[in-house]
Design a protein around this motif. Structure first.
Motif, PDB file in Angstrom:
ATOM      1  N   LEU A 136       0.828  -1.207   0.000  1.00  0.00           N
ATOM      2  CA  LEU A 136       0.000   0.000   0.000  1.00  0.00           C
ATOM      3  C   LEU A 136       0.866   1.262   0.000  1.00  0.00           C
ATOM      4  CD1 LEU A 136      -3.098   0.659   2.163  1.00  0.00           C
ATOM      5  CD2 LEU A 136      -1.086   2.014   2.617  1.00  0.00           C
ATOM      6  N   HIS A 288      -2.026  -5.253   8.454  1.00  0.00           N
ATOM      7  CA  HIS A 288      -3.415  -5.611   8.165  1.00  0.00           C
ATOM      8  C   HIS A 288      -4.382  -5.429   9.323  1.00  0.00           C
ATOM      9  CE1 HIS A 288      -2.044  -7.100   4.274  1.00  0.00           C
ATOM     10  NE2 HIS A 288      -3.285  -6.911   3.905  1.00  0.00           N
ATOM     11  N   THR A 289      -3.939  -4.765  10.377  1.00  0.00           N
ATOM     12  CA  THR A 289      -4.855  -4.516  11.490  1.00  0.00           C
ATOM     13  C   THR A 289      -4.452  -3.234  12.211  1.00  0.00           C
ATOM     14  OG1 THR A 289      -3.403  -5.970  12.731  1.00  0.00           O
ATOM     15  CG2 THR A 289      -5.622  -6.801  12.223  1.00  0.00           C
ATOM     16  N   HIS A 337      -7.848   4.626   5.929  1.00  0.00           N
ATOM     17  CA  HIS A 337      -7.093   5.392   6.935  1.00  0.00           C
ATOM     18  C   HIS A 337      -7.427   6.886   6.949  1.00  0.00           C
ATOM     19  CE1 HIS A 337      -4.092   1.971   5.832  1.00  0.00           C
ATOM     20  NE2 HIS A 337      -5.150   1.515   6.458  1.00  0.00           N
TER      21      HIS A 337
HETATM   22  O1  NBY Z   1      -1.961  -3.231  -0.884  1.00  0.00           O
HETATM   23  C1  NBY Z   1      -1.727  -4.268   0.040  1.00  0.00           C
HETATM   24  C2  NBY Z   1      -2.456  -5.510  -0.422  1.00  0.00           C
HETATM   25  O2  NBY Z   1      -2.306  -6.538   0.531  1.00  0.00           O
HETATM   26  C3  NBY Z   1      -1.863  -5.934  -1.750  1.00  0.00           C
HETATM   27  O3  NBY Z   1      -2.549  -7.030  -2.266  1.00  0.00           O
HETATM   28  C4  NBY Z   1      -1.956  -4.769  -2.744  1.00  0.00           C
HETATM   29  O4  NBY Z   1      -1.240  -5.072  -3.899  1.00  0.00           O
HETATM   30  C5  NBY Z   1      -1.359  -3.505  -2.137  1.00  0.00           C
HETATM   31  C6  NBY Z   1      -1.559  -2.305  -3.026  1.00  0.00           C
HETATM   32  O5  NBY Z   1      -2.878  -2.180  -3.415  1.00  0.00           O
HETATM   33  N1  NBY Z   1      -2.131  -3.837   1.343  1.00  0.00           N
HETATM   34  C7  NBY Z   1      -1.252  -3.308   2.187  1.00  0.00           C
HETATM   35  O6  NBY Z   1      -0.071  -3.189   1.890  1.00  0.00           O
HETATM   36  N2  NBY Z   1      -1.749  -2.869   3.368  1.00  0.00           N
HETATM   37  C8  NBY Z   1      -1.035  -2.280   4.324  1.00  0.00           C
HETATM   38  O7  NBY Z   1       0.169  -2.112   4.246  1.00  0.00           O
HETATM   39  C9  NBY Z   1      -1.751  -1.790   5.536  1.00  0.00           C
HETATM   40  C10 NBY Z   1      -1.097  -0.933   6.377  1.00  0.00           C
HETATM   41  C11 NBY Z   1      -1.731  -0.477   7.517  1.00  0.00           C
HETATM   42  C12 NBY Z   1      -3.004  -0.921   7.812  1.00  0.00           C
HETATM   43  C13 NBY Z   1      -3.674  -1.786   6.982  1.00  0.00           C
HETATM   44  C14 NBY Z   1      -3.029  -2.230   5.824  1.00  0.00           C
HETATM   45  N3  NBY Z   1      -3.622  -0.489   8.974  1.00  0.00           N
HETATM   46  O8  NBY Z   1      -4.837  -0.744   9.180  1.00  0.00           O
HETATM   47  O9  NBY Z   1      -2.978   0.157   9.791  1.00  0.00           O
END
Ligand code: NBY
Length: 837
Positions: A136, A288-289, A337
């Protein structure tokens, strides 16, 4: 008419203004000038770090010329702009990218050489800017790069964390340890402190409705902190356009809590100022959380409020009525977020701009766009209502109001359907009640998108199904971000030799194909050209040697570069199934141990690389790291197998490490349980660099296979529609693993028996498979092993393998982040490219 120059004599100003240095002599001059003045150092004691700083400052001067020009023209023309709100920007290093984008790498290399330095050594001094967790955050960085390269007026907004993602260390026992990442300690030449740009941000306090027949309320008291801007220049590739990434730092408000001071409560006052500085002190390392932490919610509000205030101020300078806000501003929410931006804009419009509710809601829902990055239920953001009420009392009122009006309209469309109202409410019942951020982001936005075809379909049919039924399908789209990859960094920069081979073969300047990746298709006929194939393979080989050299010098391991390089690099997560990979490695090891010398002769050697961080509190993910490290210890020392199988866990995965690993991979693994990986983005980077893909039918793997042809990827495992039934079986009709998958049972038993030491330590990890097996390792293990065997088989025919590799690179045009960002610009934001003269 003629424009009036702002002040003084225009000619004097213009004559004194500098342009971008393009001659080697002017580059060395500015380098030396920075050594002498900015750094106050002397030639005889200038080390590589000093040389890096001088080079960076000199490049920064060049970027600033373009950055100022870009800002000026945006202000003059006032085009509609887009703002990318992301809590994470995983930028990596800047100097090399800036040099390539400016087209000045050769000149700088020559210049610093004349001054007694090597450009490679200088580049190596830079610390990664690691203000992100994973995909992300890297996606956000790629999108900024592409926006500038496509000359789009897009700014990023984020937080200037004092500490980025933790540094990962591996203890002697094989456990992950976390150390802080003080990335700003050596000064950061790439940021411009804007102490003049700051906003006051309030927390806590009281919200009181005016009760005068308007929806207005006042919000007062509580804590106020200051948001101060730091700007980071984002140069486009081969264009003057240089956009901005604005990062906020929290500071105590000056004169804050004078009362405490005066009352003699010195500690109290200092504590308050510490608590202000704490807001932007550290990036949360969970990918993821979120755990409902107050400080995290504070970060989110601090950042969205400061960004909106800044955007609003810029809009007001244009002098248009507030109702035209969405004609000038599009705001992209990178996951949920920044969702607080929705009630915050409502608050500003209603309480400060005195707009009626419906006008305010109209403006809001035409301004925001929401990208979802996961459908894993446990990853969907929710905030406890009591926490929200305490920290942001006015916003909680607004959320309740939004919810009431929203549910009334749902009721109107589906009369009497109480179940539906409960399902769709922004407030989840329970103890405590929680605000469902994804629903708020959805109803407050103009459009919603997922990040790959399969994922976007899942968004529409699972988590937002009710919303599709209510709002209509046309609000919900897909932008295969997947396609985030930046061709420049991920090909030209990290694989320069492949890049020059492509330019000479296609007889096209890289300035052209790097900005139109679909041109790579013209490589297809060269699969039949033996000389070209040889050159292609030789470059892969040199990239493998470069990686081996890196591992040798940093970790002291000697790697067999005649082996196939098999790579899995990503955050550690059960759904990504690194555990499947390591169990597969153990299976290979056990198989090799049972082979005769003659059989072994036919086996192609393999080196398996892992890298990735686990969230500090993610126990099972950390156990997986420990298992990998300890399996590596045993098998790398085993004389029976070590020539045929090596295994490495490379600590502290980062953007910079990825730049060495990705071009060196023969095969990479993207093996998530079907339906769990929204897209994946490293899969694209590997393929662009001619690595083949071993994966499940998940995320963007599917679209990659559509492009390169299924015969050029290695697929295995169950498909998404089967997953639910399989999980049902695991829960209600479990079959012992011994029966269902003897090969897996054998591997698990060997681990349990202590073949890799620590007989009991791994039980909790193994039990996730033995009981419940939520990620379906026992269902996919056999087909995984079969797919690995197919990879081995295919690799034996090197001619065909190289053809597959060329075909893969050639068909990766779709996955350029330029394509993705253009989709957002056209179909979502409605913004246009601005030529910066
Ligand atoms: O985003 C990722 C996905 O898992 C991946 O499949 C996709 O290619 C990529 C871009 O779209 N998600 C991801 O990296 N998520 C996080 O890093 C992340 C960070 C913080 C939080 C949740 C997810 N959080 O809730 O704090």
């Amino acid at each position: 008419g003629k424009e009036k120059w702002p002040r003084g004599e225009e000619k004097v100003w213009k004559d004194a203004m500098r342009d971008v240095d393009t001659e080697v002599t002017s580059i060395t001059k500015s380098f030396v000038n920075h050594v002498q003045t900015s750094l106050a150092r002397q030639p005889y004691n200038l080390d590589n770090l000093g040389a890096y700083q001088a080079a960076a400052l000199s490049v920064r001067d060049n970027l600033l010329v373009n950055w100022n020009e870009t800002a000026l023209q945006y202000t003059r023309k006032a085009p509609k702009r887009a703002y990318y709100l992301s809590l994470e920007f995983l930028m990596g290093r800047t100097l090399d990218n800036a040099l390539l984008n400016l087209g000045l790498k050769d000149q700088y290399s020559e210049g610093v050489k004349k001054l007694g330095f090597s450009v490679e050594d200088i580049l190596d001094q830079e610390r990664d800017a690691a203000l992100g967790n994973g995909g992300l955050g890297r996606l956000a960085a790629c999108y900024l790069d592409s926006s500038a390269s496509q000359e789009l007026p897009v700014w990023g907004y984020g937080l200037r964390y004092k500490y980025g993602i933790f540094q990962q260390l591996i203890s002697p026992a094989g456990d992950q340890l976390e150390a802080p990442d003080p990335w700003l300690d050596n000064q950061n030449p790439w940021e411009l402190p804007r102490l003049d740009v700051s906003y006051e941000i309030r927390f806590y306090g009281q919200a009181e409705r005016l009760g005068d027949g308007t929806p207005r309320a006042t919000w007062s008291g509580g804590q106020e902190v200051l948001a101060v801007a730091y700007d980071v220049m984002i140069p486009g590739c081969y264009t003057k356009t240089t956009n901005n990434l604005r990062l906020w730092e929290s500071k105590p408000k000056r004169g804050f809590d004078l009362n405490s001071f005066n009352a003699g409560n010195y500690e109290g006052a200092v504590e308050a100022s510490n608590s202000a500085a704490a807001i932007t002190s550290v990036l949360y390392p969970n990918d993821h959380t979120t755990f409902g932490k107050e400080l995290r919610l504070k970060q989110q509000y601090f950042w969205t409020a400061a960004s909106l205030a800044d955007i609003l101020r810029r809009f007001k300078n244009i002098g248009k009525p507030i109702t035209e806000f969405p004609d000038y501003v599009a705001i992209q929410l990178n996951d949920t977020h920044p969702t607080l931006a929705i009630p915050e804009l409502m608050r500003i419009l209603i309480d400060e701009e005195d707009q009626p509710w419906s006008t305010a809601w109209q403006i809001v829902t035409n301004t925001f766009f929401y990208t979802n990055h996961t459908v894993l239920p446990e990853a969907l953001e929710k905030w406890p209502v009591p926490l929200m009420e305490h920290l942001l009392p006015r916003h909680m009122q607004i959320i309740y109001d939004i919810n009431l009006l929203f549910l009334q309209s749902v009721e109107k469309k589906f009369p009497g359907d109480r179940d539906r109202l409960g399902r769709m409410s922004l407030i989840e019942e329970g103890f405590p009640k929680q605000v469902r951020m994804a629903y708020l982001a959805c109803i407050g936005s103009r459009k919603v998108n997922g990040v790959a075809e399969l994922h976007s379909d899942l968004v529409k049919t699972t988590i937002l199904k009710d919303f599709v039924e209510f709002e209509g399908i046309s609000k919900f789209g897909n932008v295969t971000n997947g396609s985030e990859l930046t061709p420049r960094r991920w090909l030209d920069q990290c694989n320069p030799e492949l890049s020059s081979l492509i330019s000479s073969t296609l007889k096209v300047d890289k300035a052209v194909w790097l900005k139109d990746l679909t041109r790579l298709e013209a490589l297809l006929p060269f699969t039949e050209d033996e000389a070209f194939r040889k050159e292609w393979a030789a470059i892969k080989q040199r990239n493998k040697e470069r990686l081996a050299h890196h591992v040798q010098t940093t970790l002291g391991f000697t790697i067999n570069t005649n082996a196939m390089f098999d790579v899995q690099i990503k955050r550690l997560h059960e759904y990504k199934r690194q555990t499947l990979n390591i169990l597969g490695v153990i299976h290979r090891y056990l198989t090799l141990k049972n082979m005769s010398a003659a059989e072994k002769k036919k086996v192609n050697p393999r080196v398996v690389f892992f890298a990735g961080k686990a969230a500090p509190a993610y126990y099972i993910a950390k156990l997986t790291i420990r298992l990998i490290v300890n399996v590596a210890r045993i098998i790398n020392e085993d004389p029976d197998t070590k020539d045929l199988l090596q295994l490495y866990f490379l600590p502290d995965y980062s953007v910079s490490l990825a730049e060495v690993l990705i071009p060196a991979s023969d095969i990479s693994q993207h093996i998530s349980t079907a339906g769990t990986e929204a897209s994946g983005t490293s899969n694209m980077k590997f393929c662009l660099n001619g690595g083949l893909l071993l994966g499940t039918v998940d995320g963007a793997n599917i679209e990659i296979a559509e492009e390169v042809g299924e015969s050029n990827v290695f697929f295995f495992g169950h498909l998404t529609p089967a997953v639910e039934d399989l999980r049902y079986q695991h829960t209600y009709h479990p079959t012992p693993i011994e029966e269902k998958c003897p090969a897996l049972a054998n591997v698990l038993n060997q681990v349990s028996a202590g073949l890799f030491g620590d007989a009991h330590v791994y039980e909790p990890l193994l039990n996730t498979i033995r009981q419940g097996d939520h990620y379906l390792l026992s269902d996919d293990f056999d087909s995984y092993i079969a797919a690995l065997a197919m990879v081995d088989e295919a690799y034996l025919d090197q001619t065909e393998w190289v053809k597959k590799s060329i075909r893969t690179t050639a068909k990766m045009g779709k996955f350029s982040s330029d394509r993705a960002i253009n989709e957002y610009a056209e179909s979502y934001w409605n913004i246009e490219a601005q030529k910066i003269a």
